[in-house]
Structures are given as structure tokens and as C-alpha cells.
Design an enzyme around this catalytic site. Structure first.
Site, PDB file in Angstrom:
ATOM      1  N   ASP A 425      17.951  -6.923 -10.013  1.00  0.00           N
ATOM      2  CA  ASP A 425      17.841  -6.841 -11.464  1.00  0.00           C
ATOM      3  C   ASP A 425      18.787  -5.745 -11.946  1.00  0.00           C
ATOM      4  O   ASP A 425      19.020  -4.764 -11.234  1.00  0.00           O
ATOM      5  CB  ASP A 425      16.393  -6.523 -11.839  1.00  0.00           C
ATOM      6  CG  ASP A 425      16.218  -6.367 -13.334  1.00  0.00           C
ATOM      7  OD1 ASP A 425      16.790  -7.166 -14.083  1.00  0.00           O
ATOM      8  OD2 ASP A 425      15.499  -5.442 -13.755  1.00  0.00           O
ATOM      9  N   ASN A 742       9.391 -10.123 -14.965  1.00  0.00           N
ATOM     10  CA  ASN A 742      10.442 -11.140 -15.011  1.00  0.00           C
ATOM     11  C   ASN A 742      11.223 -11.232 -13.702  1.00  0.00           C
ATOM     12  O   ASN A 742      12.047 -12.123 -13.526  1.00  0.00           O
ATOM     13  CB  ASN A 742      11.404 -10.866 -16.177  1.00  0.00           C
ATOM     14  CG  ASN A 742      12.000  -9.476 -16.104  1.00  0.00           C
ATOM     15  OD1 ASN A 742      11.500  -8.603 -15.398  1.00  0.00           O
ATOM     16  ND2 ASN A 742      13.062  -9.257 -16.828  1.00  0.00           N
ATOM     17  N   ASP A 743      10.969 -10.313 -12.775  1.00  0.00           N
ATOM     18  CA  ASP A 743      11.618 -10.350 -11.467  1.00  0.00           C
ATOM     19  C   ASP A 743      10.698 -10.889 -10.373  1.00  0.00           C
ATOM     20  O   ASP A 743      11.131 -11.025  -9.227  1.00  0.00           O
ATOM     21  CB  ASP A 743      12.090  -8.946 -11.071  1.00  0.00           C
ATOM     22  CG  ASP A 743      13.027  -8.337 -12.083  1.00  0.00           C
ATOM     23  OD1 ASP A 743      13.936  -9.051 -12.529  1.00  0.00           O
ATOM     24  OD2 ASP A 743      12.847  -7.159 -12.450  1.00  0.00           O
TER      25      ASP A 743
END
Length: 1099
Positions: A425, A742-743
């Protein structure tokens, strides 16, 4: 009449995709966009036109409760389910079958306890480990489900547990509360139902985001009685994993009100700067976006695990072939010799074929140690120890947050030494994004080249007030921003939308220009020792086009980036440097800016974009031989380094992430159109699976030719798809690292998932395999712990296979001299204790402690990591080397004592050439050989290693003399039958010479081969070891010369977010509209005095 929400048309072409309308995930279906009546699930009916008919048709209630469940077992299912999972492993099932065979008297050649004890030990250890892990999940689920919140019941708010919440409940949340479900914001204590939330659990960002309720709910739903009378119909999308979208409609009093994501409070966020807010539960439990975004939990196995399973299958095939050959040999031997010898008659009238059949199963039992069950026990112990070393590593401990590194799994350690691709990320992971004011440029002059110059010169100028430009500069910093201020006691707390904004305002405060308060049209600051209020005419927010924000006040306008240049750099991370006014030219400057900041991109690289994919893919599709040959030409033919920066829109086109149903319909239309038309098909439209596969392969080939690949504006599902694509096309070991929800999907998809913990949310950490607080610790995790774990595991497996081949194949050679009668070459207790007591401890310590070079050299020489990526230390070549080494050792162990016993006479005139004496000599030779062999393979010697090698040999002789004694034979006459064999054999000097000769002949070739390899064909590790002293001296010299220079840092405030990188909407419109302003805050007189005192003290 209700209609489905508009969706982005996916045309499948490569013509400038719009990133704003790219589907969030390929999980999205046509049904996902259908509105649902609140409290009900819609049936599949595309012709519903009226609300009444819609409600009547929806009779299925299928909403989930708010309780979450991540554990696997309960009290009743643990034992059967765990045993079922363990026996799915082929090795465990194999040993269970062996145990059953050993119970059958006709074919049993070894006591049943020789298999039962290690099998129970393996199952027990694994079950205990699984139980501990599942109890941790139980505790976590219980802690989350039992959190408290206020829910409206019978007209009043009462406290209840999260697990009791249901869709449709009205809840009340207070400041610093976690949001228990996906909630529609109805009202809050702030003006216009404004509510600030922190989304660290979702995206790892600690900057505040604002949500706002509808105007109608803000005006009419403030009191308990109003909320109790609230009766509305909510029509919204199905539960999905899209964190950036929400579409719905609220129907209240025959009026429709549109709903979007700005009206939603998502589970996992935290209420900030808002005393009280009220909301309506829309999605609960596993239907919430944060839970839907987690992806599937995948069972991860290392490459070595998979390879070891194939090797076990290979050994099993060899075992069957050996046993079949020996059984055939016994059949022919019995026909030609056994049946004719009267003294061999056993009273059983079995045919030779049946005896051969029984001999086959007897040898299956005898030779089962070729696949030792202790192998799996030892592997689990080694992995557990390696995980503890990661947890105990003080150089991966982050003292500021009291956060140690954590190995959350014990099964993937050696995989850390084989990573080929890392997916990270960007914001918050690759970059810390903590800003500090370092230097500035005022009227062309730069201040801050050194800390001394920045501090003393600026302070003197501000004190003397001689340079109006410097005073104006810091005044601009205190005025041109969208920071919100909150008064906590005697302190002013700034809440900024981005870390750079917070750093600039804090810097102005430290230099005497203190931002105090703001209203809709004024800003109040403390200029040195007096207070000033400025009227603001307009506030122009930061955006990606202007790359600046501006403020227009009554007398003139100015922009924070025009007359001055501010330079910011993140602290506590050597590789991160960010300049807010340098944006590389291009479509996606922010991603490139991060790339340059983190040195992923350099000035000598040529950067390619998504448009470049189109030409390449078109060329390959137009190649008439493209389907029949594999193109091997490079994507980039020009020399030099290349980099790829690609957006989510282009990625969606390249990976062709469309729903199968929609794809089939579209392809059907395309084929029909091409059939009726003479025009060739559009080359940008994939018309079959080959086309899709080629697009994906082209992308992977292109990416692998680049030095760096940066994907921006991508969804969590796209992140996971990229990882999965590289795993599939390159057969590579991948690692993903992130810090937010979101990861999570990407972390679960990769072979190794790493979560960043500390000041971020814990969602990524809870889904990861390894966790630590700083991205820089990844280097040590891979190059030190990962490499050591891989080398240790490879050494352990090579040696373990060798010592078991050397031990087991002695039975094979012995069978040629006993008529293939399934007789063992050793005493039963030696067979039972060989892998448990006599040869296990030295190899365990090598698997736990061995290291070829220390950690500093491992970090200094990254080339040492290459053998792990290539898998050169453990493969089928090494396996067959161990096999032939074991065959050689077994040959020497059997035939040298056999030759010594063939025609000999002892000192007392008796010939000790009996079976029991032979078994003692062969076993003693084997134990000494295998323990000295592991000594030759040990690179890192400690006292424990010496004790293990010598102790194992001493334990063998001690136990052997004990079980061969007359005393234990009297107690258990049928169990211990080798009475006096050890003392009788080992009192003969020439038998000791036989043992020494056997050990010497077994070890001498190994010593010679190792010497030749290290001298003539040295590996990278051998070359580094030769220069180890040189590297160590250089490291000591560097440490002596190293001078630590503390970085200049004013104030202790740091901010972390992705606002400046995401280009999302700021607070300017909100401030200018006045919706966030209740009234002009009045700063307490005592606070003003403390600010003045602080200003005089600093300056």
C-alpha cells in the site's frame, strides 16, 4: 416508481477509462444495484413498479444480526472437526493405516506402540496449537460483540451489547465511540448534523472525515420522542464491499430523500469532535462493508510444504516398490528354500504367494520410517521457535508505541526467505506521512539548510520584526488553511484534513503566529503578543489541478504557493521525502510524487502509462501467429530503466474484471453482430478466453520488465486481483503489506500478508500473518529472519531425509540374508527411540539456531537472499542427493560390520557373530555417524549444539545398556529380549575398531566433497563467509565514525493521512457555507495569557 441506480457502462475498450466510474469490484452484480425495502430482502422481480407491490412481493426476512463470528470450533465440534482436518493430511492418514496394520497379528513385525505414541503426539500438539489459536479468536469475537452502545427501545435509550443490535434499530453514539454497524446518520449535536469520524480501521488514515445527516432528519429528529416516532422506508443497495459508494433513498411522509456515502457512518470508524449523534442501522454484522471487504480466508502453505508433500508421495512410491520386490523375493525364496527346510516349518500351511502377500505388509510396517511421523512434529517445533525469535527481536520493537513485531502464524516462516514480489500500500505504509516543518524559501532565500540556521536566524528576524516578508510568511501559514481547532483544557488541539496542513499551522504557532478560532467568514490568530481577526471573503480548497489552496481576504488575495515555497519531509523514515510544490508532470502526479519520494522512481527512468498497454496488446492480437507461438520479445526494447504507473480504470480494462453474466451477454451480441457484418471485429474488444488471458499475460510481462510498478485509484478487489495474477502467471512467492481494511483482501490473497500496526487501525493486522509498527522492519523480517528460517528448514529437511534413509535401508540389505522374512535389523526399542531420543535434538537445534552469517552481514549483502528465491537449497535434486547419501551410509553401516562378523573369533575364544551383537554394532555405528554428520552441517556452534551432539550419543549408550540389562529382562521378559547383548559385544576391542572404521568411511567422502565445493565451486554464501571478518571490521569502523545528528523538530504534533495523496474533498466548502460553525468560539482569558507567555518564552 423505483429504478435501479445508474451504473457505469463497461465497454471493454482501452479508450481512456474514467476512473471515477470504474466498478468497485467484480463482486458487483446487476442485482447488487437493486434497491431493497428496509427490513426486507427483495425477490428477483424486474417488473416491480409500485412500492406496495414491491413490499408485498418481499416476504423473505433475511437480515443478519450484528454478532460476528471468526472462530472455527466450539465445545462440541472441536474434537471431531479438528481430527477430520488433521487426517486430511496424507501423512497422518498413512500412519493411522500403519497402526491398524500393526494390530493384525499375521503381518505385525513391530509393536503397535512404536506408531501409536508418535501419532498421538503429533495429533495432540497440532490440536493444542489449533485450540490456542481458536481461543484467541473466541476472545476477540467476544470482546467485540460485547461492546456497549445505546439503542432506542420503548421510547428511551438503553444500553445494550453490539451483538444484540438489529437492522432498523436507532442508536445513540458518543464522542470516541466505535461505530457498531453501518449506520445512517440522522442527527448530531453539531450544527446541521455534522459528524466527524476517524477511519483508521478502514484505510489506516487518522485524519478526520466529516459526515452529514439530511436536513430534514436534523430538524425533526433531535429528541428521544421524535426518534421514537420516526417511521420511514429505506430503499438501498444490497450489502457489498464498496467502501467508496452507497446509494439509497429514504421515504418519509410521502417524500423521497436521496442517500449517499456522506450520510453513512461505517462500522470500524470512530466518532470524533462530536458529542452525540443518532443513527439508523442499515447493515449489521457480516453485511457491513468492513466485513464484506475482508475477502475469503485462505489456507496458506509454503513452497517447502508443497514440495515436501510431493517428496513424501515419492518416498511412498519407492516404499511400495521396495516392499513389492521384497515380497516377490520372499515368494521365490520360500518355494526354493523355505518350504524344503524342515527346521523352518512354522506349523502354518500357507502358500508361497500368500506368504509373499503377508511379507509385503510386514515390510510396509518395517520400512515405514522412510516417511517418519516425527518429521512433522519436528517441523512444527522449529516453526514455533522461529516465530518466537521474530516476536523477541528487539530491533523490530517500536518503543514509541510499545509495539513489538508479532508472528501471527507459525507455518510460513521459511516462506519469508523466498519472496520474489512485494505489493505495498502506498500512503501510510510505504510512506509514513508524518510531516514536520524542515525548511522554507522566502523571497528567494532558503532557510533551514541546517537546523542551527533555521532556528536562530528566523527567531532573531521575528523578534526584531525587521523583515516584513518573514512575518508575512508565517502569517500566511496561520491563515491559509482549513484546520479546525478544539480547546482541551489549556491546550489548543488542531484537527487538519491533511498532515502537511497540520505541520504548517503548527510551525506558524511555534514561531509566534497562533491560530485561535474561525467562523464562517473570519479567522482569529495571535500575532506575537496581540490578537488579530481577519475577514475572509473566499476560501479556495486544495485540488489536484491547482496543487495549492488559496484564501481571499478583504484587502488582497494571496496563495500559499505563489510568493513562498514550503518544504516538508516526513520524520522517522530515512527513505521518505515529500515536497508539496514538486509534482511531476503527467496524468497522475500524486502517485509519481510518492514514487519519487520513496525512491521507487528516479530521474533516469522512463515512465509508462496505461495507454502504452493498448499498442502492445493490439500488436499481439493482430499477429496472425499470435495464438500459435509464444512471443518472447521484450515489451520495452529501448535501453534503460522503465517504470509503470497505471490507474484503476486501465487496470480494470487490462484485467477485464467484468461479471460473467454480463460478459456472456455482451460476447453473444458481439458474435451476432460480427456474423451479420462483414467488418472485422474491434481489436479492443476481447471476444474469447484466449483474448482475456493474453491481456493479463501482457500486463504481467510488462510489469516484470519494469523496475517499479505503481497502481493508483485502485479498489481493494483490484489489489487482490493483481496479486493473484502475478502468483498465477509467474508462479512466484508474493508478499503484501498494508495498514487498513482496504488492504485486507490483498493481504489475504498474497502468500505472505504483513500488517502495519501502531497508530493505525488494527483491521489489517488482524488479517495478517506478520505484524509490526514500521515499514522499515520489513527489510529485517525478510533478509534476516526469512533467510535464516529458509536456510535452517532446508538443512533440517535434507538431513532428516538422509538420516532416515540411512536408518531404514539397513533393513533392506539385511533382508537378502534372512530370506526376505520381514525380520528387523535392529532391536525393537532402538527403532522406537531412534527418531525420538537418539538423533532428534541436534537437528532440531540446527533448525532453530543455525546461521551462516550474522544479521548485519545478511543486511549488508542482499545477494545472500537469492538462493531462497531460486529455491536452490531444497528441491528434488537435494532430495535425491540425500537419498543416495543415505543409501551409501546404510551400505557401509550394514556391510562393514557384516564383514567384520563373517569369520571372526573373540579374545575369549568365542565367536560373537550373532544377530544381537551385529544389531548393537550396526546401531552404534549409525548413531555416531548421523550425529557427527549434523556436526559437519552446522555453521553456528554454541554450547547447546555441543551438548546435543555428545548428549545424544551418551543417551543412546545409556539407554542401550539399561534395556539390555538382566534386571529389566526379569521384569519384562517378553518385551526386552536383548539381555546382555550390549555388554557382550562392546567389550571386544575389534568391534570398537569396526565402529570407528564404519564412521570414518561414511564421513570421509562428505568432508572431501564439501572441501572441493567450497574451494572450486563456492556459492555466494561461501564467498561472503570468506570475507566475514572483513565485513565485521568495516561495520565496527562505521559504527565508530557514525555520528547521530538529531533532526530538528519543533512541537510534538504529527499528523497522518492520505488527504494530500487522494485529492479528496477538503473542508473549504464546509467552512465557507457555515454549516460547521455554531458560533464564534471564545478563547478563555487564561488560555490567551498562557499563549502570550509561551510566545515570549520561545522568542
Amino acid at each position: 416508481r423505483m429504478s435501479a441506480r445508474a451504473r457505469a457502462a463497461s465497454q471493454g475498450s482501452l479508450e481512456e477509462p474514467d476512473d471515477e466510474v470504474v466498478p468497485y469490484s467484480d463482486d458487483e452484480t446487476d442485482e447488487d444495484s437493486q434497491f431493497n425495502p428496509f427490513g426486507m430482502r427483495t425477490c428477483k422481480n424486474e417488473d416491480l413498479k409500485l412500492y406496495t407491490s414491491l413490499i408485498i412481493s418481499c416476504i423473505c426476512f433475511n437480515f443478519k444480526g450484528n454478532a460476528i463470528k471468526t472462530y472455527k470450533y466450539n465445545f462440541f465440534t472441536f474434537l471431531p472437526l479438528n481430527l477430520y482436518e488433521q487426517f486430511k493430511r496424507a501423512a497422518n492418514l498413512y500412519f493411522l493405516c500403519l497402526l491398524i496394520l500393526q494390530i493384525i497379528p499375521q503381518i505385525s513385525t513391530l509393536p503397535w506402540y512404536t506408531t501409536l505414541v508418535p501419532l498421538v503426539l503429533v495429533l495432540g500438539i497440532t490440536a493444542i496449537k489449533d485450540l490456542v489459536d481458536d481461543l484467541a479468536r473466541h476472545r476477540m469475537d467476544k470482546e467485540i460483540n460485547n461492546r456497549r452502545c445505546d439503542v432506542l427501545l420503548n421510547g428511551r435509550f438503553v444500553e445494550t451489547r453490539w451483538m444484540n443490535l438489529q437492522v432498523g434499530d436507532v442508536v445513540r453514539l458518543k464522542k470516541n465511540d466505535f461505530i457498531p454497524a453501518d449506520i445512517l446518520l440522522l442527527s448530531s449535536s453539531n450544527p446541521n448534523s455534522l459528524c466527524y469520524v476517524e477511519t483508521a480501521e478502514l484505510d489506516g488514515e487518522t485524519n478526520l472525515k466529516f459526515k452529514m445527516g439530511l436536513k430534514v432528519t436534523d430538524e425533526r429528529l433531535q429528541e428521544e420522542d421524535q426518534l421514537a416516532r420516526f417511521n420511514a422506508l429505506i430503499l438501498c443497495e444490497e450489502p457489498n464491499n464498496r467502501l467508496d459508494k452507497f446509494v439509497g433513498t429514504m421515504i418519509w411522509d410521502s417524500q423521497s430523500y436521496p442517500l449517499d456515502l456522506d450520510n453513512m457512518l461505517l462500522r470500524g470508524c470512530k466518532i470524533r469532535n462530536t458529542d452525540v449523534c443518532h443513527g439508523l442501522v442499515i447493515f449489521a454484522g457480516n453485511d457491513t462493508k468492513i466485513m464484506r471487504n475482508g475477502g475469503k480466508t485462505r489456507f496458506k502453505r509454503t513452497r517447502i510444504d508443497k514440495l515436501m508433500n510431493y517428496m513424501v508421495y515419492t518416498i511412498f512410491v519407492l516404499l511400495v516398490l521396495l516392499c513389492a520386490g521384497l515380497a516377490i523375493g520372499h515368494t521365490y525364496w520360500y518355494e526354493s528354500i523355505g518350504s524344503k527346510a524342515w527346521y523352518l516349518y512354522d506349523g502354518l500351511n500357507y502358500s508361497s504367494s500368500y506368504r509373499g502377500f503377508l511379507s509385503f505388509w510386514g515390510y510396509i510396517i518395517i520400512l515405514n520410517t522412510m516417511v517418519p511421523i516425527s518429521l512433522y512434529v519436528s517441523v512444527e517445533v522449529i516453526r514455533l521457535g522461529q516465530s518466537k525469535f521474530i516476536n523477541w527481536d528487539l530491533q523490530m520493537y517500536y518503543a514509541d508505541k510499545d509495539t513489538p513485531a508479532k508472528a501471527r502464524t507459525t507455518t510460513l516462516n521459511e516462506q519469508l526467505g523466498q519472496i520474489e514480489y512485494i505489493f505495498s500500500d502506498k500512503t501510510g505504509t510505504l510512506t509514513q506521512n508524518i510531516m514536520a516543518f524542515k525548511k522554507c524559501t522566502i523571497t528567494g532565500r532558503t532557510y533551514g539548510e541546517t537546523n542551527h540556521q533555521l532556528y536562530h536566524f528566523l527567531v532573531s528576524c521575528i523578534r526584531s520584526k525587521k523583515d516584513p516578508q518573514i512575518l508575512e510568511f508565517f502569517k500566511l501559514l496561520s491563515l491559509c488553511h482549513t484546520v479546525m481547532v478544539e480547546q482541551k483544557g489549556d491546550e489548543l488541539v488542531y484537527q487538519a484534513a491533511s498532515p502537511d496542513e497540520g505541520a504548517l499551522v503548527t510551525a506558524a504557532c511555534n514561531f509566534g503566529f497562533v491560530f485561535l478560532s474561525r467562523t464562517q467568514d473570519t479567522i482569529t490568530i495571535m500575532e506575537m503578543d496581540h490578537e488579530e481577526t481577519y475577514e475572509m471573503l473566499a476560501l479556495l480548497d486544495f485540488n489536484s489541478d491547482r496543487k495549492r489552496m488559496s484564501i481571499i481576504r478583504e484587502s488582497f488575495s494571496f496563495s500559499s504557493s505563489l510568493p513562498v515555497c514550503q518544504s516538508l519531509s516526513p520524520v522517522s523514515h530515512s527513505c521518505v521525502c515529500l515536497c508539496v510544490v514538486r509534482f511531476p508532470d503527467g496524468k497522475i502526479p500524486t502517485a509519481e510524487n510518492i514514487g519519487y519520494s520513496c525512491q521507487l522512481l528516479t530521474d533516469d527512468m522512463k515512465i509508462h502509462y496505461g495507454e502504452d498497454v493498448k499498442n502492445r496488446q493490439t500488436q499481439r492480437r493482430n499477429d496472425p501467429q499470435g495464438r500459435n507461438k509464444k512471443l518472447k520479445e521484450l515489451f520495452f526494447t529501448e535501453p534503460g530503466k522503465n517504470a509503470l504507473v497505471i490507474t484503476g480504470g486501465w487496470l480494470n480494462e487490462i484485467l477485464y474484471e467484468k461479471k460473467k453474466k454480463r460478459r456472456r451477454l455482451r460476447l453473444k451480441k458481439l458474435r451476432k453482430r460480427h456474423t451479420n457484418s462483414s467488418n472485422p471485429p474491434d481489436s479492443s474488444q476481447p471476444v474469447d478466453d484466449w483474448e482475456k488471458e493474453k491481456r493479463q499475460e501482457d500486463f504481467v510481462d510488462m510489469a516484470c520488465e519494469c523496475s517499479a510498478v505503481i497502481c493508483c485509484r485502485v479498489t481493494p478487489k483490484q489489489k487482490a486481483n493483481v496479486v493473484s495474477l502475478v502468483k498465477r502467471c509467474k508462479k512466484a512467492v508474493t508478499l503484501s503489506i498494508g495498514d487498513g481494511a482496504n488492504d485486507v483482501n490483498m493481504i489475504k490473497t498474497a502468500d505472505i500478508g504483513v500488517g502495519i500496526s501502531g497508530q493505525e487501525g488494527m483491521q489489517a493486522v488482524m488479517s495478517s500473518d506478520y505484524a509490526f509498527a514500521q515499514f522499515r522492519y520489513l527489510e529485517r523480517l525478510l533478509l534476516v529472519h526469512g533467510r535464516w528460517s529458509y536456510i535452517r528448514m532446508c538443512k533440517f529437511l535434507r538431513y532428516f531425509f538422509y538420516k532416515n534413509f540411512a536408518f531404514t535401508l539397513v533393513h533392506f540389505w539385511f533382508s537378502f540374508f534372512n530370506g526376505f522374512s520381514s525380520q528387523t535389523a535392529y532391536e525393537d526399542w532402538f527403532i522406537a527411540l531412534y527418531n525420538v531420543c537418539y538423533s532428534s535434538l541436534p537437528v532440531l537445534l540446527v533448525g532453530l539456531l543455525d546461521q551462516d552469517v550474522n544479521d548485519k552481514i545478511s543486511l549488508r549483502c542482499p545477494k545472500l537472499y537469492l538462493p531462497g528465491q531460486q529455491g536452490s537449497l531444497f528441491n528434488y535434486k537435494n532430495f535425491f542427493i540425500s537419498l543416495f547419501h543415505g543409501i551409501f551410509t546404510s551400505l557401509m553401516t550394514f556391510f562393514i560390520p557384516y564383514g567384520a562378523f563373517l569369520q571372526t573369533m573373540g579374545q575369549d575364544g568365542e565367536a560373537p557373530s550373532d544377530y544381537q551383537s551385529f544389531a548393537v554394532v550396526a546401531a552404534s555405528s549409525l548413531i555416531i555417524t548421523v550425529n557427527l554428520q549434523i556436526s559437519l552441517n552446522t555453521s553456528y556452534w554454541t554450547f547447546v549444539n555441543f551438548f546435543a551432539v555428545l548428549g545424544s550419543i551418551a543417551i543412546y549408550f545409556g539407554v542401550m545398556f539399561d534395556i539390555h540389562s538382566a534386571g529389566i529382562h526379569v521384569i519384562f521378559p517378553t518385551t526386552f529380549t536383548f539381555t546382555g547383548a550390549a555388554s557382550n559385544a562392546l567389550r571386544q576391542p575389534y568391534l570398537w575398531l569396526t565402529i570407528i572404521l564404519t564412521v570414518g568411511i561414511c564421513l570421509l567422502p562428505v568432508i572431501c566433497i564439501q572441501f572441493l565445493y567450497q574451494t572450486i565451486w563456492p556459492s555466494v554464501g561461501d564467498k561472503v563467509q570468506r570475507n566475514r571478518k572483513k565485513y565485521e571490521l568495516e561495520d565496527e569502523e562505521d559504527e565508530r565514525k557514525k555520528k547521530k545528528q538529531p533532526a530538528f523538530q519543533r512541537g510534538g504534533r504529527s499528523r497522518r493521512s492520505a488527504y494530500a495523496f487522494s485529492h479528496s474533498r477538503g473542508y473549504a466548502d464546509l467552512i465557507a457555507s457555515g454549516r460547521s460553525i455554531r458560533q464564534r468560539p471564545r478563547v478563555r482569558p487564561e488560555l490567551r495569557e498562557s499563549i502570550r507567555e509561551k510566545t515570549h518564552y520561545i522568542y
